[in-house]
Design a protein around this motif. Sequence first.
Motif, PDB file in Angstrom:
ATOM      1  N   PRO A 129     -18.774 -18.145 -12.927  1.00  0.00           N
ATOM      2  CA  PRO A 129     -18.943 -18.420 -11.488  1.00  0.00           C
ATOM      3  C   PRO A 129     -19.948 -19.523 -11.174  1.00  0.00           C
ATOM      4  CG  PRO A 129     -18.806 -16.065 -11.865  1.00  0.00           C
ATOM      5  CD  PRO A 129     -18.873 -16.705 -13.221  1.00  0.00           C
ATOM      6  N   TRP A 130     -21.132 -19.458 -11.768  1.00  0.00           N
ATOM      7  CA  TRP A 130     -22.141 -20.483 -11.473  1.00  0.00           C
ATOM      8  C   TRP A 130     -21.753 -21.833 -12.063  1.00  0.00           C
ATOM      9  CZ3 TRP A 130     -24.809 -19.711  -7.498  1.00  0.00           C
ATOM     10  CH2 TRP A 130     -25.340 -18.464  -7.179  1.00  0.00           C
ATOM     11  N   CYS A 131     -21.035 -21.804 -13.195  1.00  0.00           N
ATOM     12  CA  CYS A 131     -20.533 -23.058 -13.757  1.00  0.00           C
ATOM     13  C   CYS A 131     -19.555 -23.717 -12.793  1.00  0.00           C
ATOM     14  CB  CYS A 131     -19.833 -22.810 -15.090  1.00  0.00           C
ATOM     15  SG  CYS A 131     -20.870 -22.081 -16.367  1.00  0.00           S
ATOM     16  N   MET A 132     -18.706 -22.887 -12.179  1.00  0.00           N
ATOM     17  CA  MET A 132     -17.724 -23.427 -11.242  1.00  0.00           C
ATOM     18  C   MET A 132     -18.380 -24.038 -10.010  1.00  0.00           C
ATOM     19  SD  MET A 132     -14.410 -20.894 -11.391  1.00  0.00           S
ATOM     20  CE  MET A 132     -15.300 -19.389 -10.973  1.00  0.00           C
ATOM     21  N   VAL A 133     -19.522 -23.486  -9.601  1.00  0.00           N
ATOM     22  CA  VAL A 133     -20.267 -24.091  -8.493  1.00  0.00           C
ATOM     23  C   VAL A 133     -20.705 -25.501  -8.883  1.00  0.00           C
ATOM     24  CG1 VAL A 133     -22.355 -23.949  -7.087  1.00  0.00           C
ATOM     25  CG2 VAL A 133     -21.035 -21.875  -7.565  1.00  0.00           C
ATOM     26  N   THR A 134     -21.178 -25.621 -10.121  1.00  0.00           N
ATOM     27  CA  THR A 134     -21.583 -26.944 -10.623  1.00  0.00           C
ATOM     28  C   THR A 134     -20.397 -27.897 -10.661  1.00  0.00           C
ATOM     29  OG1 THR A 134     -23.343 -25.986 -11.972  1.00  0.00           O
ATOM     30  CG2 THR A 134     -22.576 -28.182 -12.584  1.00  0.00           C
ATOM     31  N   TRP A 135     -19.262 -27.405 -11.178  1.00  0.00           N
ATOM     32  CA  TRP A 135     -18.069 -28.249 -11.205  1.00  0.00           C
ATOM     33  C   TRP A 135     -17.696 -28.701  -9.804  1.00  0.00           C
ATOM     34  CZ3 TRP A 135     -14.551 -24.334 -14.313  1.00  0.00           C
ATOM     35  CH2 TRP A 135     -15.140 -24.090 -15.566  1.00  0.00           C
ATOM     36  N   ALA A 136     -17.805 -27.779  -8.845  1.00  0.00           N
ATOM     37  CA  ALA A 136     -17.353 -28.035  -7.476  1.00  0.00           C
ATOM     38  C   ALA A 136     -18.109 -29.179  -6.813  1.00  0.00           C
ATOM     39  CB  ALA A 136     -17.478 -26.767  -6.632  1.00  0.00           C
ATOM     40  N   VAL A 137     -19.382 -29.375  -7.172  1.00  0.00           N
ATOM     41  CA  VAL A 137     -20.144 -30.474  -6.572  1.00  0.00           C
ATOM     42  C   VAL A 137     -20.156 -31.727  -7.447  1.00  0.00           C
ATOM     43  CG1 VAL A 137     -21.609 -29.074  -5.078  1.00  0.00           C
ATOM     44  CG2 VAL A 137     -22.301 -29.441  -7.444  1.00  0.00           C
ATOM     45  N   THR A 138     -19.965 -31.556  -8.748  1.00  0.00           N
ATOM     46  CA  THR A 138     -19.960 -32.720  -9.644  1.00  0.00           C
ATOM     47  C   THR A 138     -18.721 -33.576  -9.433  1.00  0.00           C
ATOM     48  OG1 THR A 138     -21.218 -31.526 -11.336  1.00  0.00           O
ATOM     49  CG2 THR A 138     -20.017 -33.482 -12.050  1.00  0.00           C
ATOM     50  N   ILE A 139     -17.573 -32.935  -9.264  1.00  0.00           N
ATOM     51  CA  ILE A 139     -16.311 -33.678  -9.136  1.00  0.00           C
ATOM     52  C   ILE A 139     -16.319 -34.625  -7.923  1.00  0.00           C
ATOM     53  CG2 ILE A 139     -13.834 -33.434  -8.686  1.00  0.00           C
ATOM     54  CD1 ILE A 139     -13.943 -30.906 -10.473  1.00  0.00           C
ATOM     55  N   PRO A 140     -16.611 -34.146  -6.703  1.00  0.00           N
ATOM     56  CA  PRO A 140     -16.634 -35.092  -5.579  1.00  0.00           C
ATOM     57  C   PRO A 140     -17.774 -36.099  -5.671  1.00  0.00           C
ATOM     58  CG  PRO A 140     -17.349 -32.906  -4.883  1.00  0.00           C
ATOM     59  CD  PRO A 140     -16.786 -32.760  -6.258  1.00  0.00           C
ATOM     60  N   THR A 141     -18.885 -35.708  -6.310  1.00  0.00           N
ATOM     61  CA  THR A 141     -19.988 -36.661  -6.484  1.00  0.00           C
ATOM     62  C   THR A 141     -19.545 -37.832  -7.344  1.00  0.00           C
ATOM     63  OG1 THR A 141     -21.662 -34.919  -6.270  1.00  0.00           O
ATOM     64  CG2 THR A 141     -22.344 -36.966  -7.344  1.00  0.00           C
ATOM     65  N   PHE A 142     -18.770 -37.554  -8.371  1.00  0.00           N
ATOM     66  CA  PHE A 142     -18.245 -38.625  -9.226  1.00  0.00           C
ATOM     67  C   PHE A 142     -17.302 -39.526  -8.433  1.00  0.00           C
ATOM     68  CE2 PHE A 142     -14.657 -40.069 -11.857  1.00  0.00           C
ATOM     69  CZ  PHE A 142     -15.323 -40.943 -12.702  1.00  0.00           C
ATOM     70  N   PHE A 143     -16.353 -38.924  -7.722  1.00  0.00           N
ATOM     71  CA  PHE A 143     -15.410 -39.726  -6.938  1.00  0.00           C
ATOM     72  C   PHE A 143     -16.151 -40.623  -5.940  1.00  0.00           C
ATOM     73  CE2 PHE A 143     -11.972 -36.205  -7.364  1.00  0.00           C
ATOM     74  CZ  PHE A 143     -11.664 -36.663  -8.639  1.00  0.00           C
ATOM     75  N   ALA A 144     -17.074 -40.015  -5.189  1.00  0.00           N
ATOM     76  CA  ALA A 144     -17.799 -40.765  -4.160  1.00  0.00           C
ATOM     77  C   ALA A 144     -18.658 -41.868  -4.768  1.00  0.00           C
ATOM     78  CB  ALA A 144     -18.667 -39.817  -3.333  1.00  0.00           C
TER      79      ALA A 144
END
Length: 203
Positions: A129-144
Amino acid sequence: MSEQRTRPVVYAVWLIFASVVGWFAAFQLTVEKFALLENPGEALSCDLSPFLQCSTNLQSYQGSIFGFPNPILGLTGWMAPLVVGVAILAGARFPRWFWLTFGAGITFAFGFVIWLIGQSLYELLVLCPWCMVTWAVTIPTFFATMIHLTRIGAFTSNEKVQARADRLMPWVPLATIVAYALVIFLAQLQGLDFLGEIAKILF
């Protein structure tokens, strides 16, 4: 050049938000790691089900791939976008080499997250669960970040390409949703009923 390219307020606010969320997730994982070390046989607070849990990830070699717990990377790494976001809001301007270095760091984080997603889905067969929170913010941060670096000329001096990148920034949320949907789809293909497990926990 548009205001969002010269002083990207929305991008800066996102960096701050993502950093706070990502750092908090890393902190929670660090606390869980300490709890696991103190009581190896005890279930962690983030062990929600056999499919949604932190224990398996934290105890695996993937959870300490560089010789120390992965959450330590988050505790230190999320400080960079936080500082950059605050600096942008304060009116700071960075040289091209700085942006390229920052972009390289964000790219590494994104690549690491993709690898961890693959390990979770195809090797460990659990989602943390906490890993997925990290994934959730890393992905759009990379795109942006990649779009922002393109629109400010860090990658190219071609003004047409920069202008196109500027017009792409509003599409980051949609690209993020597609990425989330892809992860969920791959989980379903692996027989990992992510949505079903979430429904059981919530209802």
